[in-house]
Enzyme design. Structure first.
Site, PDB file in Angstrom:
ATOM      1  N   GLU A 249      -7.640   3.860  -2.471  1.00 37.52           N
ATOM      2  CA  GLU A 249      -7.962   4.626  -3.923  1.00 37.52           C
ATOM      3  C   GLU A 249      -8.552   3.402  -4.529  1.00 37.52           C
ATOM      4  OE1 GLU A 249      -4.608   8.063  -3.965  1.00 37.52           O
ATOM      5  OE2 GLU A 249      -4.188   6.405  -4.923  1.00 37.52           O
TER       6      GLU A 249
ATOM      7  N   CYS B 122     -10.175  -0.912 -11.221  1.00 40.27           N
ATOM      8  CA  CYS B 122      -9.424  -1.297 -10.481  1.00 40.27           C
ATOM      9  C   CYS B 122      -9.478  -1.127  -9.020  1.00 40.27           C
ATOM     10  CB  CYS B 122      -7.968  -0.672 -10.557  1.00 40.27           C
ATOM     11  SG  CYS B 122      -6.496  -1.421 -10.115  1.00 40.27           S
TER      12      CYS B 122
ATOM     13  N   CYS C  60       0.208  -1.297   1.911  1.00 43.14           N
ATOM     14  CA  CYS C  60       0.642  -2.717   1.163  1.00 43.14           C
ATOM     15  C   CYS C  60       1.881  -2.836   2.323  1.00 43.14           C
ATOM     16  CB  CYS C  60       0.951  -2.473  -0.157  1.00 43.14           C
ATOM     17  SG  CYS C  60       1.255  -4.258  -0.927  1.00 43.14           S
TER      18      CYS C  60
ATOM     19  N   CYS D 152       7.419  -3.853  -3.024  1.00 41.83           N
ATOM     20  CA  CYS D 152       8.023  -4.043  -4.207  1.00 41.83           C
ATOM     21  C   CYS D 152       8.630  -2.791  -4.837  1.00 41.83           C
ATOM     22  CB  CYS D 152       6.945  -4.435  -5.364  1.00 41.83           C
ATOM     23  SG  CYS D 152       6.211  -5.956  -5.025  1.00 41.83           S
TER      24      CYS D 152
ATOM     25  N   CYS E 181       7.117  -0.077  -7.166  1.00 41.53           N
ATOM     26  CA  CYS E 181       5.664   0.281  -6.898  1.00 41.53           C
ATOM     27  C   CYS E 181       5.506   1.418  -5.887  1.00 41.53           C
ATOM     28  CB  CYS E 181       4.972  -0.904  -6.715  1.00 41.53           C
ATOM     29  SG  CYS E 181       3.211  -0.632  -6.157  1.00 41.53           S
TER      30      CYS E 181
ATOM     31  N   CYS F 241      -0.587   2.092 -13.449  1.00 44.70           N
ATOM     32  CA  CYS F 241       0.012   1.091 -12.792  1.00 44.70           C
ATOM     33  C   CYS F 241       1.288   1.298 -11.755  1.00 44.70           C
ATOM     34  CB  CYS F 241       0.042   0.065 -13.680  1.00 44.70           C
ATOM     35  SG  CYS F 241       0.845  -1.754 -12.960  1.00 44.70           S
TER      36      CYS F 241
END
Length: 420
Positions: free
Chosen positions: A122, A135, A142, A146, A149, A393
């Site tokens: 994305e 962004c 990933c 985290c 997230c 975010c």
């Protein structure tokens, strides 16, 4: 759909840092997007041109690709008509495939994109009063885990190539209609409502003025491809965006931070999110390998950082986890102890299904911000953007995991049929 397997990950901290190869194109052609001028010349020479002709054609093609944004060799009007089919037989001008585009009520846009070998990722465009920020993602998935997230709940599939990274910027320019009109890319493959012809933030009227490497993935775990893509973005003969308008965000891959300063030289943002070892170990697990003190020393050593180009510390506000007045005072102490030219972005936590945290109350966020401000450090509270389309975010996670592959294929087929 590719049969590419997930990248092996030895534990929760370190991914395999070696980029995975992408599945080769079935037609044997080479995608030129992501390649510098010198490499294009080498490919042309290998394909049969003499060295002088290869260098000249590479210069022309580079200009059309990165300055004009064309997606068809036939549009390269200063190249002989007989030469254009020769190029088309051997090379291709790629873009990430648009699977789905969403518009938020606040103007934010999110695209679900697909690589040539069938993997989804994305990107997000955020318009503000005086700028437009893209962004950009650096990986499919990933590995950092985290806990606040949503992207961190995915497995890492592979690194994006330089072409797939710079291709996001080029696709955004396509959809915003921001190439020079005489060479504007063919927009037929995109929805008409993605093109804006009004407004402008910069002297040249562009809506896309800034880039942040803050999408899916950890940019410094895909260093070479991120560097090569950003060099094309910053190239004066290419996309020509100033390094002062580009920010790279890292969760704290300390060994690569010096290289980032030396070889890329863009602004640095650090996902800090906590000021004590125990809390940061929990919510940003890479802290177990590169602790807060080591990370902040690397920030102090970051070449090019100054009061004019401050390091940004990103700090997500989690209720009763990292948002106390004591946390704010410790943040101030750390910044001053390491003599860092810094600003702090306070980010209200953006919820997602199954998230283990809640957002701090507005009153708690205001108190935290005031303490940092009173110490002489800028600490604005970031206004959440794109929450209604999961584009805020920490919310990025490919819609491929929310919709079945069959449904996505059906939606894409319907779009193609509507476009004729």
């Amino acid at each position: 759909m590719s049969d590419t397997k997930l990248m092996p990950i030895p534990g929760h901290i370190d991914p395999v840092p070696v980029p995975r190869d992408v599945t080769p194109r079935e037609d044997g052609r080479v995608d030129l997007i992501g390649l510098p001028k010198k490499r294009i010349a080498e490919l042309f020479e290998t394909a049969g041109l003499d060295a002088k002709a290869a260098k000249l054609r590479a210069k022309q093609v580079f200009h059309w690709l990165y300055h004009r944004g064309v997606t068809d060799f036939e549009a390269m009007t200063d190249i002989a008509k007989t030469m254009r089919p020769w190029l088309a037989e051997r090379f291709v001008i790629g873009r990430p495939e648009v699977v789905e585009a969403q518009h938020s009520s606040d103007g934010t846009r999110k695209w679900l994109l697909r690589t040539a070998d069938g993997h989804d990722f994305e990107m997000v465009f955020i318009p503000d009063a005086d700028r437009g920020t893209l962004c950009v993602s650096s990986q499919v998935g990933c590995t950092l885990n985290c806990r606040f997230c949503h992207t961190g709940t995915m497995r890492l599939v592979r690194n994006l190539t330089a072409g797939e990274i710079v291709g996001q910027v080029m696709l955004a320019r396509d959809s915003l209609g921001e190439w020079p009109k005489s060479g504007q890319a063919d927009l037929a493959a995109l929805d008409d409502d993605l093109v804006d012809d009004d407004g402008g933030y910069s002297a040249d009227g562009r809506l896309l003025t800034n880039i942040v490497m803050m999408g899916m993935g950890e940019p410094l775990y895909n260093f070479d491809n991120v560097r090569d893509a950003l060099k094309l973005v910053m190239d004066g003969d290419g996309l020509a965006l100033s390094k002062r308008r580009i920010t790279l965000s890292t969760s704290g891959v300390v060994p690569q931070m010096d290289r980032c300063a030396e070889e890329i030289g863009v602004n640095l943002a650090v996902s800090l999110h906590a000021v004590t070892k125990d809390v940061r170990d929990e919510i940003v697990p890479i802290n177990k390998k590169y602790g807060i003190e080591e990370l902040l020393q690397a920030c102090a050593d970051y070449k090019g950082a100054s009061n004019a180009r401050r390091i940004t510390f990103e700090y997500v506000m989690l209720k009763d986890k990292n948002d106390s007045d004591e946390d704010a005072r410790e943040l101030v102490r750390l910044i001053k102890h390491y003599k860092l030219p810094a600003k702090v972005n306070l980010i209200p936590f953006n919820p997602w299904p199954g998230a283990p945290y809640d957002c701090s109350t507005p009153e708690r966020i205001k108190s935290f911000s005031n303490i940092v401000f009173e110490a002489g450090i800028s600490a604005p509270v970031r206004t959440p953007r794109g929450r209604d389309i999961d584009a805020a975010c920490g919310q990025l996670k490919t819609a491929a995991e929310k919709k079945s592959r069959a449904e996505l294929e059906r939606l894409y087929a319907e779009k193609e049929k509507a476009l004729g």
